[in-house]
Scaffold this motif. Structure first.
Motif, PDB file in Angstrom:
ATOM      1  N   LEU A 151       0.820  -1.210   0.000  1.00 53.78           N
ATOM      2  CA  LEU A 151       0.000   0.000   0.000  1.00 53.78           C
ATOM      3  C   LEU A 151       0.854   1.260   0.000  1.00 53.78           C
ATOM      4  O   LEU A 151       0.527   2.255  -0.662  1.00 53.78           O
ATOM      5  CB  LEU A 151      -0.929   0.001   1.219  1.00 53.78           C
ATOM      6  CG  LEU A 151      -2.195  -0.834   1.090  1.00 53.78           C
ATOM      7  CD1 LEU A 151      -2.840  -1.040   2.452  1.00 53.78           C
ATOM      8  CD2 LEU A 151      -3.172  -0.166   0.133  1.00 53.78           C
ATOM      9  N   SER A 152       1.960   1.228   0.732  1.00 55.00           N
ATOM     10  CA  SER A 152       2.826   2.411   0.811  1.00 55.00           C
ATOM     11  C   SER A 152       3.411   2.777  -0.550  1.00 55.00           C
ATOM     12  O   SER A 152       3.783   3.932  -0.775  1.00 55.00           O
ATOM     13  CB  SER A 152       3.959   2.176   1.816  1.00 55.00           C
ATOM     14  OG  SER A 152       4.966   1.316   1.286  1.00 55.00           O
ATOM     15  N   ARG A 153       3.466   1.804  -1.454  1.00 53.43           N
ATOM     16  CA  ARG A 153       4.053   2.040  -2.760  1.00 53.43           C
ATOM     17  C   ARG A 153       3.038   2.568  -3.785  1.00 53.43           C
ATOM     18  O   ARG A 153       3.430   3.067  -4.836  1.00 53.43           O
ATOM     19  CB  ARG A 153       4.698   0.757  -3.296  1.00 53.43           C
ATOM     20  CG  ARG A 153       5.796   0.222  -2.388  1.00 53.43           C
ATOM     21  CD  ARG A 153       6.476  -1.012  -2.964  1.00 53.43           C
ATOM     22  NE  ARG A 153       7.307  -0.648  -4.108  1.00 53.43           N
ATOM     23  CZ  ARG A 153       7.110  -1.064  -5.342  1.00 53.43           C
ATOM     24  NH1 ARG A 153       6.086  -1.855  -5.621  1.00 53.43           N
ATOM     25  NH2 ARG A 153       7.916  -0.699  -6.308  1.00 53.43           N
ATOM     26  N   ILE A 154       1.739   2.441  -3.472  1.00 53.21           N
ATOM     27  CA  ILE A 154       0.734   2.838  -4.470  1.00 53.21           C
ATOM     28  C   ILE A 154      -0.238   3.903  -3.974  1.00 53.21           C
ATOM     29  O   ILE A 154      -0.976   4.472  -4.774  1.00 53.21           O
ATOM     30  CB  ILE A 154      -0.076   1.615  -4.961  1.00 53.21           C
ATOM     31  CG1 ILE A 154      -0.853   0.983  -3.809  1.00 53.21           C
ATOM     32  CG2 ILE A 154       0.835   0.592  -5.636  1.00 53.21           C
ATOM     33  CD1 ILE A 154      -1.802  -0.112  -4.251  1.00 53.21           C
ATOM     34  N   ARG A 155      -0.252   4.173  -2.661  1.00 54.37           N
ATOM     35  CA  ARG A 155      -1.161   5.177  -2.128  1.00 54.37           C
ATOM     36  C   ARG A 155      -0.389   6.437  -1.764  1.00 54.37           C
ATOM     37  O   ARG A 155       0.775   6.369  -1.352  1.00 54.37           O
ATOM     38  CB  ARG A 155      -1.895   4.659  -0.888  1.00 54.37           C
ATOM     39  CG  ARG A 155      -2.570   3.318  -1.072  1.00 54.37           C
ATOM     40  CD  ARG A 155      -3.726   3.363  -2.033  1.00 54.37           C
ATOM     41  NE  ARG A 155      -4.945   3.888  -1.426  1.00 54.37           N
ATOM     42  CZ  ARG A 155      -6.152   3.725  -1.938  1.00 54.37           C
ATOM     43  NH1 ARG A 155      -6.315   3.029  -3.069  1.00 54.37           N
ATOM     44  NH2 ARG A 155      -7.219   4.230  -1.351  1.00 54.37           N
ATOM     45  N   GLN A 156      -1.046   7.563  -1.887  1.00 58.67           N
ATOM     46  CA  GLN A 156      -0.387   8.829  -1.554  1.00 58.67           C
ATOM     47  C   GLN A 156       0.022   8.861  -0.086  1.00 58.67           C
ATOM     48  O   GLN A 156       1.107   9.305   0.262  1.00 58.67           O
ATOM     49  CB  GLN A 156      -1.319  10.004  -1.866  1.00 58.67           C
ATOM     50  CG  GLN A 156      -0.657  11.364  -1.679  1.00 58.67           C
ATOM     51  CD  GLN A 156      -1.542  12.494  -2.170  1.00 58.67           C
ATOM     52  OE1 GLN A 156      -2.668  12.286  -2.625  1.00 58.67           O
ATOM     53  NE2 GLN A 156      -1.039  13.715  -2.094  1.00 58.67           N
ATOM     54  N   ASP A 157      -0.863   8.385   0.794  1.00 60.63           N
ATOM     55  CA  ASP A 157      -0.548   8.248   2.214  1.00 60.63           C
ATOM     56  C   ASP A 157      -1.433   7.144   2.782  1.00 60.63           C
ATOM     57  O   ASP A 157      -2.587   7.366   3.126  1.00 60.63           O
ATOM     58  CB  ASP A 157      -0.790   9.561   2.960  1.00 60.63           C
ATOM     59  CG  ASP A 157      -0.354   9.482   4.432  1.00 60.63           C
ATOM     60  OD1 ASP A 157       0.013   8.369   4.874  1.00 60.63           O
ATOM     61  OD2 ASP A 157      -0.386  10.517   5.115  1.00 60.63           O
ATOM     62  N   PHE A 158      -0.886   5.937   2.852  1.00 62.41           N
ATOM     63  CA  PHE A 158      -1.681   4.785   3.268  1.00 62.41           C
ATOM     64  C   PHE A 158      -2.208   4.928   4.694  1.00 62.41           C
ATOM     65  O   PHE A 158      -3.185   4.281   5.070  1.00 62.41           O
ATOM     66  CB  PHE A 158      -0.868   3.488   3.121  1.00 62.41           C
ATOM     67  CG  PHE A 158       0.174   3.282   4.195  1.00 62.41           C
ATOM     68  CD1 PHE A 158      -0.104   2.511   5.310  1.00 62.41           C
ATOM     69  CD2 PHE A 158       1.444   3.844   4.069  1.00 62.41           C
ATOM     70  CE1 PHE A 158       0.849   2.306   6.299  1.00 62.41           C
ATOM     71  CE2 PHE A 158       2.404   3.642   5.054  1.00 62.41           C
ATOM     72  CZ  PHE A 158       2.100   2.875   6.168  1.00 62.41           C
ATOM     73  N   ARG A 159      -1.597   5.792   5.492  1.00 66.75           N
ATOM     74  CA  ARG A 159      -2.042   5.956   6.870  1.00 66.75           C
ATOM     75  C   ARG A 159      -3.307   6.802   6.974  1.00 66.75           C
ATOM     76  O   ARG A 159      -3.954   6.829   8.021  1.00 66.75           O
ATOM     77  CB  ARG A 159      -0.924   6.564   7.716  1.00 66.75           C
ATOM     78  CG  ARG A 159       0.273   5.643   7.838  1.00 66.75           C
ATOM     79  CD  ARG A 159       1.410   6.222   8.629  1.00 66.75           C
ATOM     80  NE  ARG A 159       1.095   6.359  10.048  1.00 66.75           N
ATOM     81  CZ  ARG A 159       2.018   6.577  10.979  1.00 66.75           C
ATOM     82  NH1 ARG A 159       3.301   6.684  10.636  1.00 66.75           N
ATOM     83  NH2 ARG A 159       1.681   6.697  12.243  1.00 66.75           N
ATOM     84  N   ARG A 160      -3.675   7.458   5.889  1.00 57.59           N
ATOM     85  CA  ARG A 160      -4.921   8.236   5.888  1.00 57.59           C
ATOM     86  C   ARG A 160      -6.100   7.425   5.358  1.00 57.59           C
ATOM     87  O   ARG A 160      -7.246   7.861   5.453  1.00 57.59           O
ATOM     88  CB  ARG A 160      -4.750   9.502   5.040  1.00 57.59           C
ATOM     89  CG  ARG A 160      -3.797  10.518   5.653  1.00 57.59           C
ATOM     90  CD  ARG A 160      -3.826  11.821   4.884  1.00 57.59           C
ATOM     91  NE  ARG A 160      -2.959  12.829   5.488  1.00 57.59           N
ATOM     92  CZ  ARG A 160      -2.845  14.078   5.068  1.00 57.59           C
ATOM     93  NH1 ARG A 160      -3.544  14.475   4.002  1.00 57.59           N
ATOM     94  NH2 ARG A 160      -2.041  14.917   5.684  1.00 57.59           N
TER      95      ARG A 160
END
Length: 292
Positions: A151-160
């Motif tokens: 997810l960290s590689r494809i989302r702008q900010d996976f923590r949001r």
């Protein structure tokens, strides 16, 4: 004879300072991002001889597929030697303190899939080499680390993103809860009455829950309670209720026609194959992080 007390003293120091992965909280936020950094470097071709001359002792059942392949291949690809045993090897009268003491003579890393997390905790408490949890009945930290890295590689900010988990209070759900606690993720469980996790926001209406979801995760239905979960199946139509750009990440092995429908797995919502393409490098990064 005079050297024995000093040898014992140094062994105690080694045991105290060893880094293990039993729960995601063992790594914490900083450790999770260190795994991500190492995984990036491994994907770029670095650290290819990092386990040269090292031995990893692996305990896996014969039914293990993805986790075993990536750990066994991961050790060998880094120049190390994997030695494989069934997990039942640890289920005997010999004290685990003694098992750890002997293995420390030859092993540099222990990777264990075993139902009982307490067994891993006892080994880790007495082991002079790192212990990695490759799945227990309570959690599956490596699996969730791989998903988060993907997810960290494809989302702008996976923590949001808003994470929605469909399933019972089992090892996959508990691992997502561990991740949510460590990283401060928005995490909701959707399940029938009676299957809730403690300390987690729960929604019993699947369509209502979907409306706020970015990442939808599932686990297999409990065999004896399949009927209770029927209305919680993830279909393509149900995924269309989620937020724009939502992804479906079912935990393998999943069963088409049970927790997920045939049409949703064959749709653009399904991200499972691509997520698990990162599993090899993440398992390697976990081992390197524990090795220090």
């Amino acid at each position: 004879a005079e050297e024995c007390p000093f040898g014992t003293f140094f062994r105690i120091l080694e045991v105290v300072n060893v880094k293990h992965l039993i729960r995601l909280s063992d790594f914490g936020e900083k450790g999770i991002y260190e795994v991500f950094r190492l995984a990036d470097e491994l994907r770029a071709g670095k650290h290819r001889e990092a386990l040269q001359g090292k031995t990893a002792v692996l305990f896996f059942p014969s039914a293990s597929l993805r986790t075993r392949v990536t750990f066994e291949k991961g050790v060998a690809a880094l120049g190390g030697q994997p030695i494989l045993f069934p997990p039942e090897t640890l289920d005997k009268k010999e004290d685990l303190k003694d098992v750890a003491g002997y293995l420390a003579n030859w092993a540099d890393l222990l990777v264990i899939r075993h139902r009982d997390i307490r067994l891993l905790e006892r080994l880790a408490a007495n082991s002079a080499c790192p212990v990695v949890n490759a799945m227990t009945d309570e959690n599956h930290p490596c699996e969730i680390l791989s998903d988060l890295y993907a997810l960290s590689r494809i989302r702008q900010d996976f923590r949001r993103d808003h994470y929605l988990f469909f399933g019972e209070a089992g090892n996959i759900g508990q691992s997502w809860k561990e991740a949510a606690d460590v990283l401060g993720l928005s995490f909701v469980q959707c399940c029938p009455q009676g299957f809730e996790m403690e300390g987690v926001k729960v929604c019993h209406d699947p369509d209502e829950a979907m409306a706020d979801a970015d990442i939808v995760c599932t686990d297999a239905w409990p065999k004896e309670h399949k009927e209770a979960f029927r209305k919680f199946q993830i279909t393509k139509q149900r995924m269309e209720l989620a937020r724009p750009g939502a992804l479906l990440n079912p935990c393998p092995p999943f069963t088409r026609g049970e927790e997920v429908s045939e049409d949703v797995i064959d749709s653009a919502f399904f991200a499972g194959y691509s997520f698990k393409s990162c599993l090899l490098e993440v398992q390697q990064a976990i081992m390197l992080s524990c090795r220090g």
